[in-house]
Design a protein around this motif. Sequence first.
Motif, PDB file in Angstrom:
ATOM      1  N   LEU A  75       0.812  -1.218   0.000  1.00 40.48           N
ATOM      2  CA  LEU A  75       0.000   0.000   0.000  1.00 40.48           C
ATOM      3  C   LEU A  75       0.847   1.271   0.000  1.00 40.48           C
ATOM      4  O   LEU A  75       0.360   2.340  -0.383  1.00 40.48           O
ATOM      5  CB  LEU A  75      -0.955   0.006   1.199  1.00 40.48           C
ATOM      6  N   LEU A  76       2.092   1.189   0.433  1.00 41.77           N
ATOM      7  CA  LEU A  76       2.981   2.346   0.331  1.00 41.77           C
ATOM      8  C   LEU A  76       3.111   2.760  -1.128  1.00 41.77           C
ATOM      9  O   LEU A  76       3.032   3.952  -1.462  1.00 41.77           O
ATOM     10  CB  LEU A  76       4.365   2.023   0.905  1.00 41.77           C
ATOM     11  N   THR A  77       3.300   1.779  -2.019  1.00 47.77           N
ATOM     12  CA  THR A  77       3.451   2.069  -3.442  1.00 47.77           C
ATOM     13  C   THR A  77       2.158   2.608  -4.026  1.00 47.77           C
ATOM     14  O   THR A  77       2.180   3.527  -4.852  1.00 47.77           O
ATOM     15  CB  THR A  77       3.874   0.795  -4.198  1.00 47.77           C
ATOM     16  N   VAL A  78       1.015   2.059  -3.605  1.00 53.04           N
ATOM     17  CA  VAL A  78      -0.277   2.552  -4.093  1.00 53.04           C
ATOM     18  C   VAL A  78      -0.470   4.013  -3.686  1.00 53.04           C
ATOM     19  O   VAL A  78      -0.837   4.868  -4.501  1.00 53.04           O
ATOM     20  CB  VAL A  78      -1.428   1.681  -3.543  1.00 53.04           C
ATOM     21  N   GLY A  79      -0.212   4.317  -2.415  1.00 52.16           N
ATOM     22  CA  GLY A  79      -0.315   5.700  -1.952  1.00 52.16           C
ATOM     23  C   GLY A  79       0.652   6.616  -2.678  1.00 52.16           C
ATOM     24  O   GLY A  79       0.321   7.764  -3.005  1.00 52.16           O
ATOM     25  N   ALA A  80       1.856   6.100  -2.948  1.00 58.70           N
ATOM     26  CA  ALA A  80       2.868   6.905  -3.639  1.00 58.70           C
ATOM     27  C   ALA A  80       2.445   7.214  -5.069  1.00 58.70           C
ATOM     28  O   ALA A  80       2.710   8.318  -5.573  1.00 58.70           O
ATOM     29  CB  ALA A  80       4.210   6.175  -3.629  1.00 58.70           C
ATOM     30  N   MET A  81       1.800   6.266  -5.747  1.00 60.03           N
ATOM     31  CA  MET A  81       1.330   6.522  -7.104  1.00 60.03           C
ATOM     32  C   MET A  81       0.255   7.610  -7.105  1.00 60.03           C
ATOM     33  O   MET A  81       0.236   8.482  -7.977  1.00 60.03           O
ATOM     34  CB  MET A  81       0.813   5.238  -7.745  1.00 60.03           C
ATOM     35  N   ILE A  82      -0.637   7.584  -6.107  1.00 61.62           N
ATOM     36  CA  ILE A  82      -1.655   8.636  -5.988  1.00 61.62           C
ATOM     37  C   ILE A  82      -0.978   9.980  -5.714  1.00 61.62           C
ATOM     38  O   ILE A  82      -1.314  11.004  -6.322  1.00 61.62           O
ATOM     39  CB  ILE A  82      -2.656   8.300  -4.872  1.00 61.62           C
ATOM     40  N   GLY A  83      -0.016   9.973  -4.795  1.00 62.92           N
ATOM     41  CA  GLY A  83       0.724  11.196  -4.496  1.00 62.92           C
ATOM     42  C   GLY A  83       1.485  11.716  -5.700  1.00 62.92           C
ATOM     43  O   GLY A  83       1.551  12.933  -5.939  1.00 62.92           O
ATOM     44  N   ALA A  84       2.058  10.803  -6.496  1.00 62.34           N
ATOM     45  CA  ALA A  84       2.807  11.211  -7.687  1.00 62.34           C
ATOM     46  C   ALA A  84       1.906  11.872  -8.716  1.00 62.34           C
ATOM     47  O   ALA A  84       2.276  12.869  -9.341  1.00 62.34           O
ATOM     48  CB  ALA A  84       3.499   9.988  -8.297  1.00 62.34           C
ATOM     49  N   ILE A  85       0.686  11.318  -8.898  1.00 62.33           N
ATOM     50  CA  ILE A  85      -0.260  11.900  -9.852  1.00 62.33           C
ATOM     51  C   ILE A  85      -0.593  13.341  -9.473  1.00 62.33           C
ATOM     52  O   ILE A  85      -0.704  14.218 -10.336  1.00 62.33           O
ATOM     53  CB  ILE A  85      -1.553  11.053  -9.910  1.00 62.33           C
ATOM     54  N   ASP A 124      -3.486  -0.176   7.450  1.00 67.74           N
ATOM     55  CA  ASP A 124      -3.444  -0.018   5.989  1.00 67.74           C
ATOM     56  C   ASP A 124      -3.667   1.439   5.588  1.00 67.74           C
ATOM     57  O   ASP A 124      -3.003   1.953   4.671  1.00 67.74           O
ATOM     58  CB  ASP A 124      -4.514  -0.899   5.336  1.00 67.74           C
ATOM     59  N   ILE A 125      -4.591   2.111   6.264  1.00 66.85           N
ATOM     60  CA  ILE A 125      -4.836   3.531   5.972  1.00 66.85           C
ATOM     61  C   ILE A 125      -3.580   4.350   6.254  1.00 66.85           C
ATOM     62  O   ILE A 125      -3.195   5.232   5.473  1.00 66.85           O
ATOM     63  CB  ILE A 125      -6.030   4.056   6.800  1.00 66.85           C
ATOM     64  N   ALA A 126      -2.924   4.035   7.351  1.00 69.84           N
ATOM     65  CA  ALA A 126      -1.687   4.735   7.704  1.00 69.84           C
ATOM     66  C   ALA A 126      -0.616   4.533   6.648  1.00 69.84           C
ATOM     67  O   ALA A 126       0.109   5.471   6.277  1.00 69.84           O
ATOM     68  CB  ALA A 126      -1.190   4.247   9.063  1.00 69.84           C
ATOM     69  N   ARG A 127      -0.521   3.311   6.144  1.00 68.17           N
ATOM     70  CA  ARG A 127       0.472   3.011   5.108  1.00 68.17           C
ATOM     71  C   ARG A 127       0.196   3.806   3.838  1.00 68.17           C
ATOM     72  O   ARG A 127       1.109   4.297   3.180  1.00 68.17           O
ATOM     73  CB  ARG A 127       0.458   1.511   4.818  1.00 68.17           C
ATOM     74  N   LEU A 128      -1.094   3.928   3.493  1.00 69.73           N
ATOM     75  CA  LEU A 128      -1.472   4.738   2.334  1.00 69.73           C
ATOM     76  C   LEU A 128      -1.083   6.201   2.531  1.00 69.73           C
ATOM     77  O   LEU A 128      -0.589   6.859   1.600  1.00 69.73           O
ATOM     78  CB  LEU A 128      -2.977   4.640   2.095  1.00 69.73           C
ATOM     79  N   LEU A 129      -1.293   6.726   3.738  1.00 71.39           N
ATOM     80  CA  LEU A 129      -0.960   8.121   4.018  1.00 71.39           C
ATOM     81  C   LEU A 129       0.538   8.374   3.903  1.00 71.39           C
ATOM     82  O   LEU A 129       0.973   9.370   3.311  1.00 71.39           O
ATOM     83  CB  LEU A 129      -1.454   8.503   5.415  1.00 71.39           C
ATOM     84  N   VAL A 130       1.334   7.475   4.463  1.00 71.90           N
ATOM     85  CA  VAL A 130       2.792   7.620   4.350  1.00 71.90           C
ATOM     86  C   VAL A 130       3.210   7.509   2.884  1.00 71.90           C
ATOM     87  O   VAL A 130       4.083   8.249   2.411  1.00 71.90           O
ATOM     88  CB  VAL A 130       3.508   6.557   5.207  1.00 71.90           C
ATOM     89  N   GLY A 131       2.569   6.586   2.142  1.00 69.41           N
ATOM     90  CA  GLY A 131       2.866   6.444   0.725  1.00 69.41           C
ATOM     91  C   GLY A 131       2.535   7.700  -0.060  1.00 69.41           C
ATOM     92  O   GLY A 131       3.307   8.113  -0.938  1.00 69.41           O
TER      93      GLY A 131
END
Length: 469
Positions: A75-85, A124-131
């Motif tokens: 989920l770090l990578t998923v969050g990072a892709m959203i952040g990158a967009i 999981d939510i926390a991991r998304l936020l860090v990502g």
Amino acid sequence: MEREEYREKLEIGYPLITARNSHESSILIVVISTFIVVMGSLNFGFGVGFSSPSESGIMEELGLSTSQYSVFGSLLTVGAMIGAIMSGYLADYLGRKGALRLCSLFYLVGWLTTAFSKDIVPLDIARLLVGFGAGLTSYTVPVYIAEISPKNMRGGLTTTNQLFITTGILIVYLLGTLLKWRVVALIGTIPSILLAAGLFLIPESPRWLAKAGRDKDFKEALQALRENQYDVSYEATEIMEYVEELESLPKARIIDLFHRNYAPAVIVGVGLVVCQQLCGINGVIFYASAIFKAAGYSSGQSASVGIAILQVPLTAVGAMLMDKSGRRPLLMIAAGGMSVSCFIVGLAFYILRHSQHSALQLVGSRLALFGLLAYIATFSLGMGGIPWVIMSEIFPINMKGIAGSLVSLVAWFGGWIVTVSFNSLLSWSAAGSFFIFCGVSAFTVLFVAKLVPETKGRTLEEIQSSFKL
């Protein structure tokens, strides 16, 4: 009106801002500003490294299955892709500092939620936020550093982004062997707090201020970032004229990335991060323990720490060399070294697979160890940081948000593809996997030689103008 008056003053040699203290050296402000913003990069490294040493502790305490933990890690990578967009838009709309404040908020909330999670959902939510914070950081930090740095220091300072990512990975690996995972997560809030507080002390990017029409703030920020007795009138004029030229163009759209004036820069930026990811680096770092075990070494955790320790000083060496040797030579040396290293590792696994003789097995194990360490060393020297340095340099400010978001998204997506497929590749053929990475690294040398320009010692405006056909 203010811009016209300002240009007239520059043309007659009017000093931009009177020096406040001739003994102050405001180059120090550039260094301090860089150190503050790379707290975001340090947190990026914390996020990447956290899942490895914390695995057993989290799974035992929360009763997670292997598949549940794998989802948490990914989920770090998923969050990072959203952040990158969203990174380019946010950095353009909020300013570089505004986007970094948002980074610090996502990191802080993410780590606090991690530390106090009682089950898998908030974890999981926390991991998304860090990502998300990591995806936003991967674009905003190198761009901010590149935009504030003098041209003779820009490469080395921008590479501190990668240096602090590797430092963050190393710190969290070491902390993970000594402390419980909740304590490590709480320590992750420290860089977030330092980043949020430090942003009040440093100037905004002068180039962003010029683009935003905040001319007074632009002048003050540019002078603050240079020595106080340094005449910034030429640099200021160049930036303002370039920004005004860009303002005469229509508002940037995604389709404009394929315009002949911008496509060469997009090809270079995207091509470099594709090569960076497809050389297999994320797979090697994420699964270092499994690779070393396959090569005959039992202590996987020690191997991971060893790799993290190796990355930090060599990334620092690359940063010191970049503004002396240039980007292109370091990239070609690094990619060439990675190609040779991957060939050695592939050969080692071929020997281990096809020979039962104890002496040859020993040779294979030693070759694998040497090749993997050489691979990490050469990657850290150039391929880790330089693609992000060049990305921060080659796009004009009107396209930087869209193009930078695209490059960051491609990098994170490529990393996700490699991470997801790496175990399958190893199961298919460990030797074949590294021979593939060898070929990708060799192709990278050709790509750099043919398409990547040398950006050392040139202003951002000179670099970006050189791409126009």
